[in-house]
Write a protein that holds these residues in place. Structure first.
Motif, PDB file in Angstrom:
ATOM      1  N   ASP A   1      -3.048  -1.655  -2.270  1.00 43.96           N
ATOM      2  CA  ASP A   1      -2.774  -1.787  -3.705  1.00 43.96           C
ATOM      3  C   ASP A   1      -2.736  -3.265  -4.076  1.00 43.96           C
ATOM      4  O   ASP A   1      -3.118  -3.663  -5.173  1.00 43.96           O
ATOM      5  CB  ASP A   1      -1.426  -1.123  -4.049  1.00 43.96           C
ATOM      6  CG  ASP A   1      -1.471   0.379  -3.785  1.00 43.96           C
ATOM      7  OD1 ASP A   1      -2.561   0.960  -3.947  1.00 43.96           O
ATOM      8  OD2 ASP A   1      -0.445   0.955  -3.373  1.00 43.96           O
ATOM      9  N   GLU A   2      -2.258  -4.055  -3.139  1.00 41.71           N
ATOM     10  CA  GLU A   2      -2.178  -5.498  -3.376  1.00 41.71           C
ATOM     11  C   GLU A   2      -2.299  -6.210  -2.039  1.00 41.71           C
ATOM     12  O   GLU A   2      -1.589  -5.871  -1.084  1.00 41.71           O
ATOM     13  CB  GLU A   2      -0.817  -5.815  -4.017  1.00 41.71           C
ATOM     14  CG  GLU A   2      -0.803  -7.090  -4.790  1.00 41.71           C
ATOM     15  CD  GLU A   2       0.594  -7.351  -5.390  1.00 41.71           C
ATOM     16  OE1 GLU A   2       1.365  -6.380  -5.564  1.00 41.71           O
ATOM     17  OE2 GLU A   2       0.892  -8.520  -5.625  1.00 41.71           O
ATOM     18  N   LEU A   3      -3.214  -7.153  -1.953  1.00 40.60           N
ATOM     19  CA  LEU A   3      -3.324  -7.958  -0.726  1.00 40.60           C
ATOM     20  C   LEU A   3      -3.726  -9.378  -1.092  1.00 40.60           C
ATOM     21  O   LEU A   3      -4.786  -9.618  -1.673  1.00 40.60           O
ATOM     22  CB  LEU A   3      -4.357  -7.367   0.240  1.00 40.60           C
ATOM     23  CG  LEU A   3      -4.685  -8.222   1.472  1.00 40.60           C
ATOM     24  CD1 LEU A   3      -3.450  -8.478   2.325  1.00 40.60           C
ATOM     25  CD2 LEU A   3      -5.764  -7.568   2.346  1.00 40.60           C
ATOM     26  N   VAL A   4      -2.841 -10.299  -0.769  1.00 40.43           N
ATOM     27  CA  VAL A   4      -3.171 -11.725  -0.882  1.00 40.43           C
ATOM     28  C   VAL A   4      -2.999 -12.298   0.510  1.00 40.43           C
ATOM     29  O   VAL A   4      -1.880 -12.314   1.055  1.00 40.43           O
ATOM     30  CB  VAL A   4      -2.237 -12.454  -1.881  1.00 40.43           C
ATOM     31  CG1 VAL A   4      -2.634 -13.922  -2.000  1.00 40.43           C
ATOM     32  CG2 VAL A   4      -2.274 -11.769  -3.236  1.00 40.43           C
ATOM     33  N   TRP A   5      -4.113 -12.689   1.102  1.00 39.09           N
ATOM     34  CA  TRP A   5      -4.075 -13.182   2.492  1.00 39.09           C
ATOM     35  C   TRP A   5      -4.762 -14.550   2.507  1.00 39.09           C
ATOM     36  O   TRP A   5      -5.986 -14.647   2.444  1.00 39.09           O
ATOM     37  CB  TRP A   5      -4.789 -12.194   3.397  1.00 39.09           C
ATOM     38  CG  TRP A   5      -4.755 -12.549   4.862  1.00 39.09           C
ATOM     39  CD1 TRP A   5      -4.066 -13.563   5.456  1.00 39.09           C
ATOM     40  CD2 TRP A   5      -5.462 -11.880   5.905  1.00 39.09           C
ATOM     41  NE1 TRP A   5      -4.280 -13.564   6.809  1.00 39.09           N
ATOM     42  CE2 TRP A   5      -5.133 -12.534   7.118  1.00 39.09           C
ATOM     43  CE3 TRP A   5      -6.326 -10.796   5.958  1.00 39.09           C
ATOM     44  CZ2 TRP A   5      -5.658 -12.146   8.357  1.00 39.09           C
ATOM     45  CZ3 TRP A   5      -6.838 -10.405   7.178  1.00 39.09           C
ATOM     46  CH2 TRP A   5      -6.510 -11.066   8.360  1.00 39.09           C
TER      47      TRP A   5
ATOM     48  N   ALA B   1       0.854  -1.187   0.000  1.00 40.99           N
ATOM     49  CA  ALA B   1       0.000   0.000   0.000  1.00 40.99           C
ATOM     50  C   ALA B   1       0.886   1.231   0.000  1.00 40.99           C
ATOM     51  O   ALA B   1       1.961   1.232   0.605  1.00 40.99           O
ATOM     52  CB  ALA B   1      -0.905   0.012   1.214  1.00 40.99           C
ATOM     53  N   ASN B   2       0.409   2.249  -0.679  1.00 39.34           N
ATOM     54  CA  ASN B   2       1.176   3.487  -0.775  1.00 39.34           C
ATOM     55  C   ASN B   2       0.391   4.618  -0.112  1.00 39.34           C
ATOM     56  O   ASN B   2      -0.702   4.965  -0.559  1.00 39.34           O
ATOM     57  CB  ASN B   2       1.429   3.807  -2.257  1.00 39.34           C
ATOM     58  CG  ASN B   2       2.401   4.942  -2.416  1.00 39.34           C
ATOM     59  OD1 ASN B   2       2.766   5.606  -1.435  1.00 39.34           O
ATOM     60  ND2 ASN B   2       2.836   5.179  -3.635  1.00 39.34           N
ATOM     61  N   TYR B   3       0.941   5.155   0.968  1.00 36.08           N
ATOM     62  CA  TYR B   3       0.287   6.271   1.654  1.00 36.08           C
ATOM     63  C   TYR B   3       0.926   7.613   1.272  1.00 36.08           C
ATOM     64  O   TYR B   3       0.891   8.556   2.036  1.00 36.08           O
ATOM     65  CB  TYR B   3       0.390   6.093   3.175  1.00 36.08           C
ATOM     66  CG  TYR B   3      -0.542   5.037   3.748  1.00 36.08           C
ATOM     67  CD1 TYR B   3      -1.785   5.392   4.244  1.00 36.08           C
ATOM     68  CD2 TYR B   3      -0.168   3.703   3.790  1.00 36.08           C
ATOM     69  CE1 TYR B   3      -2.639   4.441   4.779  1.00 36.08           C
ATOM     70  CE2 TYR B   3      -1.017   2.741   4.317  1.00 36.08           C
ATOM     71  CZ  TYR B   3      -2.246   3.117   4.816  1.00 36.08           C
ATOM     72  OH  TYR B   3      -3.092   2.172   5.344  1.00 36.08           O
ATOM     73  N   GLY B   4       1.552   7.663   0.138  1.00 38.63           N
ATOM     74  CA  GLY B   4       2.217   8.902  -0.279  1.00 38.63           C
ATOM     75  C   GLY B   4       3.638   8.945   0.235  1.00 38.63           C
ATOM     76  O   GLY B   4       4.558   8.480  -0.426  1.00 38.63           O
TER      77      GLY B   4
END
Lengths: 228, 498
Positions: free
Chosen positions: A53-57, A9-12
């Motif tokens: 942005d991407e989550l594989v759990w 994830a990108n929080y800036g």
């Protein structure tokens, strides 16, 4: 063991980047790190409150392995107790707990599952008993003490039988005297229910008191695994 | 960072709201046919507006600072009373201040009259803000200076003013921005020249039908506003708030009293005194003047104005509350909230004229006028009130919504059991506030209405013909009835909440 294969994830000005993080499905796991290390962000991303942005759990359940990253917030069936408890403060404690049952009913209907009210009412009764909130059920939550609020929030999170319970700095708003008692109670309740928990904390005493296995987080990445 | 809770209703409501808020922009661009033309005296207009705004800002800040000196002097037990006195001119419809000025200094028009009105309206509010800042943020260090033997002059010179300077600049900038966009004050006090873009836009549309000029001035004003907001946000206050624990406030107020000076009192109460001057003195003569104007003989004029005021106040309040509720329940995510926080209507004049799209081509009628004025009021006031109260309110609910979703709750349950019960009091309060303001409005009304269909418009008409006593009587009625309407709204809110 559930595995977070990929979490990005990108929080800036800040990124979360985690891969192959193995989360025990028993007992308490702690995500420990200083302020700004990204631990609360990881919790919000796993809960689905913030969109990754991407989550594989990969989450084993029975003989299936679910990918919780592909499900919506409500379908993940995770419980959460935030630092400030986030009780619905226009309601009484009982109405907060009843809301959890109503929400569970909606989730079951939306997923095409049968809603077994007796089961959830049983959960509620057990949570109320285990957490000792029976006496305060009819009080508005605004008049409850910090410790009482925390117990109601925990009971509310347990009513829906979550796959996993998330605790975000759950003891930091309590004073020292109540904190020790609260840690003991949480540990007992988690042991009794058998629900795995992930606690986000910067306080090592929380970890010791809950007997948690620890993952250290720094700059949005798991820096060290299972250090206790 | 994206938020997973984009919209609880679905996209149709979100788009509907966006279209409604963008209506004034679209309308002005359509009528200007995309031709943006600057007026021939554009540079003069910029200079006059800038001069008016900076003068208003400087006077209001200076008066506010001196008023704050008095507020610091008063006992902390009486602070609320004096703050109420100071805030009175900022809360009431601006027509009351204008009336007071016209009464005190007849025939005073132009730059200084507008700046004086802006100063009287906002200096009390500034005094309250500055006094609270000094008391709450600087209390601890001033206490230390006091113990070490510093006198009042030294504390002001070395302790307060240098640290207050960024705040004074922010306050000045706020007044400059609001004075640049002022409409109702220069409409009556401006004289023949336009001292704000709003008036120039109004004249361009009403007198010349020049939508190209209106749209370009509106865009330029918007650009200025955005630039100032950008500057405002990038100004650091330079102060770390001092947390005051219970029991400490009294002693901090004690040290603040050392700083205070009683000769600041006139600066604090000037706005209220000017407002009350006409309201207290004139209404007794006003009845006789109304009789002499023949208005009382034509009772339907007063009756229509009363009906118009009731209808526009009630409908504006309800529409604003509804818009805010829809926005709050549609925009639970931080990104969409930011959009709402940043939204500003293009200009009072453009928004007012844009509401003419409602019932376009229909013959002038009371109902259409009420609907247009109310829509214009809702579009103008909703973003202001959102920033005043709702942005924080909605942000506070974010955690509760997140918890409800993790519990499995769907949109209907979250809206009906969490959002609406928590937001109803704010909605009714907002509706009541707008209704109160709309009782005294003549700005939107004078753009949209085809006749004097509200008490505010009737009062403006009387003020223009210098029948000030009669206008004072109407404005007194407007204040009383507006307060009753506000009370009814808040009572409704608390009943629904219970």
């Amino acid at each position: 063991m559930s595995i977070v294969r990929r979490l990005k994830a990108n929080y800036g000005d800040f990124q979360v980047d985690i891969s192959d993080w193995q989360l025990p499905q028993k007992g308490v796991t702690a995500l420990w790190g200083p302020s700004g290390s990204g631990k609360s962000s990881v919790l919000r991303l796993l809960l689905g409150i913030d969109a990754a942005d991407e989550l594989v759990w990969e989450f084993p359940e029975g003989d299936k392995v679910l990918d919780l990253g592909r499900t919506s917030v409500r379908e993940r069936r995770l419980g959460v107790v935030f630092q400030n408890y986030e009780l619905f403060d226009h309601m009484t404690a009982r109405e907060n707990l009843d809301f959890a049952i109503e929400a569970a009913r909606q989730r079951c209907i939306s997923q095409g599952e049968k809603f077994d009210e007796t089961y959830f009412l049983g959960n509620l009764e057990r949570a109320v008993k285990a957490l000792g909130v029976g006496q305060i059920l009819d009080r508005p939550v605004t008049v409850l003490s910090g410790g009482e609020k925390q117990r109601v929030a925990l009971a509310r999170a347990l009513v829906g039988a979550p796959r996993m319970l998330f605790l975000d700095e759950p003891f930091s708003a309590l004073d020292a005297a109540n904190r020790a008692e609260a840690r003991k109670l949480v540990r007992e309740v988690l042991e009794a229910t058998g629900i795995p928990a992930l606690i986000v904390t910067h306080d090592q005493e929380d970890i010791v008191a809950l007997g948690a296995s620890v993952f250290k987080i720094a700059n949005g990445a798991i820096a060290r695994g299972n250090i206790v | 960072m994206k938020n997973n809770r984009a919209n609880l209703y679905g996209r149709s409501v979100l788009w509907g709201l966006a279209i409604l808020f963008l209506l004034p922009y679209v309308f002005s661009l359509v009528l200007s046919k995309g031709r943006l033309v600057l007026p021939s005296d554009f540079l003069n207009l910029v200079w006059r507006s800038w001069l008016q705004a900076t003068l208003s800002g400087a006077l209001a800040t200076a008066f506010g600072l001196l008023g704050a000196g008095f507020l610091l002097r008063v006992s902390h037990l009486r602070t609320s009373l004096w703050e109420g006195v100071a805030l009175f001119p900022a809360v009431i419809p601006s027509g009351v201040i204008v009336l007071g000025l016209m009464d005190l200094v007849p025939e005073w028009r132009g730059l200084w009259a507008i700046a004086a009105a802006h100063t009287l309206i906002s200096s009390g509010f500034i005094a309250v803000v500055l006094a609270r800042l000094v008391r709450e943020r600087m209390g601890a260090s001033l206490e230390l200076a006091w113990v070490e033997g510093a006198n009042r002059l030294l504390m002001w010179r070395r302790g307060v003013l240098p640290r207050l300077f960024p705040e004074l600049f922010r306050v000045w900038l706020t007044i400059v921005v609001s004075s640049l966009g002022s409409f109702s004050v220069p409409l009556l006090l401006g004289g023949s020249q336009a001292y704000t873009f709003e008036i120039a836009i109004h004249h361009a549309i009403r007198l010349q039908g020049a939508w190209g000029i209106a749209a370009s001035l509106s865009l330029f004003q918007l650009f200025l506003l955005v630039a100032f907001l950008f500057l405002f946000q990038n100004l650091r206050s330079g102060q770390t708030p001092t947390t005051i624990r219970s029991g400490e406030s009294a002693s901090r107020a004690g040290v603040a009293r050392i700083l205070g000076f009683s000769w600041g009192a006139p600066f604090l109460i000037l706005g209220t005194a000017v407002s009350l001057f006409s309201l207290v003195r004139d209404p007794f003569l006003g009845w006789r003047q109304l009789q002499s104007t023949g208005l009382l003989e034509h009772r339907d004029v007063l009756l229509v104005a009363l009906q118009g005021s009731v209808a526009t106040a009630a409908l504006s309040g309800c529409l604003t509350a509804l818009l805010l509720l829809l926005a709050a329940t549609s925009f639970p995510g931080p990104r969409s909230r930011r959009w709402m926080n940043a939204y500003v209507a293009p200009s009072v004049a453009i928004t007012g004229f844009a509401t003419l799209a409602l019932g376009w081509g229909a013959p002038p009628s009371f109902n259409w006028d009420v609907a247009r004025i109310s829509l214009g009021a809702a579009l103008l006031f909703a973003p202001v009130i959102w920033r005043l109260r709702w942005a924080e309110e909605v942000s506070r609910l974010e955690g509760a919504v997140a918890v409800a979703q993790t519990l499995g709750a769907g949109s209907s349950l979250i809206i009906s059991r969490i959002l609406l019960p928590r937001l109803f009091p704010a909605a009714f309060w907002s509706g009541g506030l707008v209704a109160f303001w709309m009782w005294g409005d003549y700005a939107i009304g004078s753009i949209v209405a085809s006749r004097n269909m509200t008490l505010g418009l009737l009062a403006k008409s009387l003020m223009e013909s210098y029948r000030l006593e009669a206008a004072a009587l109407l404005l007194l009625a407007v204040l009383v009835l507006g307060a009753v309407t506000y009370r009814l709204f808040t009572w409704g809110g608390s009943s629904v909440h219970r």
